[in-house]
Design a protein around this motif. Structure first.
Motif, short mmCIF file in Angstrom:
data_model
loop_
_atom_site.label_atom_id
_atom_site.label_comp_id
_atom_site.label_asym_id
_atom_site.label_seq_id
_atom_site.Cartn_x
_atom_site.Cartn_y
_atom_site.Cartn_z
N LYS A 45 5.67 47.23 34.70
CA LYS A 45 4.70 46.75 35.57
C LYS A 45 4.73 46.81 37.10
O LYS A 45 3.80 46.85 37.72
N ALA A 46 6.05 46.61 37.49
CA ALA A 46 6.49 46.55 38.88
C ALA A 46 6.11 47.87 39.44
O ALA A 46 5.95 47.95 40.55
N MET A 47 6.12 48.88 38.62
CA MET A 47 6.04 50.17 38.98
C MET A 47 4.50 50.44 39.61
O MET A 47 4.27 51.30 40.44
N LYS A 73 -7.43 43.29 32.48
CA LYS A 73 -7.74 44.22 31.54
C LYS A 73 -6.66 45.39 31.39
O LYS A 73 -6.18 45.90 30.30
N VAL A 74 -6.42 46.18 32.53
CA VAL A 74 -5.50 47.02 32.77
C VAL A 74 -4.04 46.65 32.26
O VAL A 74 -3.28 47.49 31.77
N ILE A 78 -1.57 47.85 29.18
CA ILE A 78 -0.26 48.49 29.36
C ILE A 78 0.84 47.76 28.62
O ILE A 78 1.46 48.39 27.98
N ASP A 79 0.64 46.35 28.36
CA ASP A 79 1.44 45.81 27.48
C ASP A 79 1.06 46.06 26.24
O ASP A 79 2.21 46.06 25.45
N ASN A 84 3.74 48.88 21.61
CA ASN A 84 3.78 49.76 20.56
C ASN A 84 4.88 50.80 20.76
O ASN A 84 5.51 51.17 19.58
N ALA A 85 5.30 50.96 21.94
CA ALA A 85 6.41 52.16 22.18
C ALA A 85 7.74 51.32 21.85
O ALA A 85 8.53 52.15 21.42
N ASP A 86 7.87 50.29 22.12
CA ASP A 86 9.13 49.49 21.80
C ASP A 86 9.23 49.46 20.42
O ASP A 86 10.31 49.37 19.77
#
Length: 88
Positions: A45-47, A73-74, A78-79, A84-86
């Protein structure tokens, strides 16, 4: 992980994109997030405060989404995608 299918990302953001009355810069910002996730799979999220996310506004996500509810919401979407990717 090298990326996520664009269709899955479009679905993840679909409700937000359809329900929200987003401005053009906000739509472009979300599409930039989708493009980034398609290539990289997850996003720190820092990106969201660094290029290419500062191309539209030098304050990144905070400058583009001046409505706190939309910003939250955004970040929640992202979370979910990152979690899900992790797991996968």
């Amino acid at each position: 992980i090298t990326g996520i299918e664009q269709a899955a990302l479009n679905e993840a953001f679909a409700d937000f994109l359809q329900v929200g009355n987003l401005r053009a810069d906000q739509m472009t910002f979300v599409k930039t997030i989708i493009s980034y996730l398609t290539k990289n799979g997850t996003i720190d999220k820092a990106m969201l405060y660094e290029p290419p996310f500062t191309d539209l506004n030098d304050q990144g996500i905070s400058g583009v989404f001046d409505n706190d509810a939309d910003l939250v919401k955004v970040v929640r979407i992202i979370d979910l995608i990152n979690n899900n990717a992790d797991v996968g």
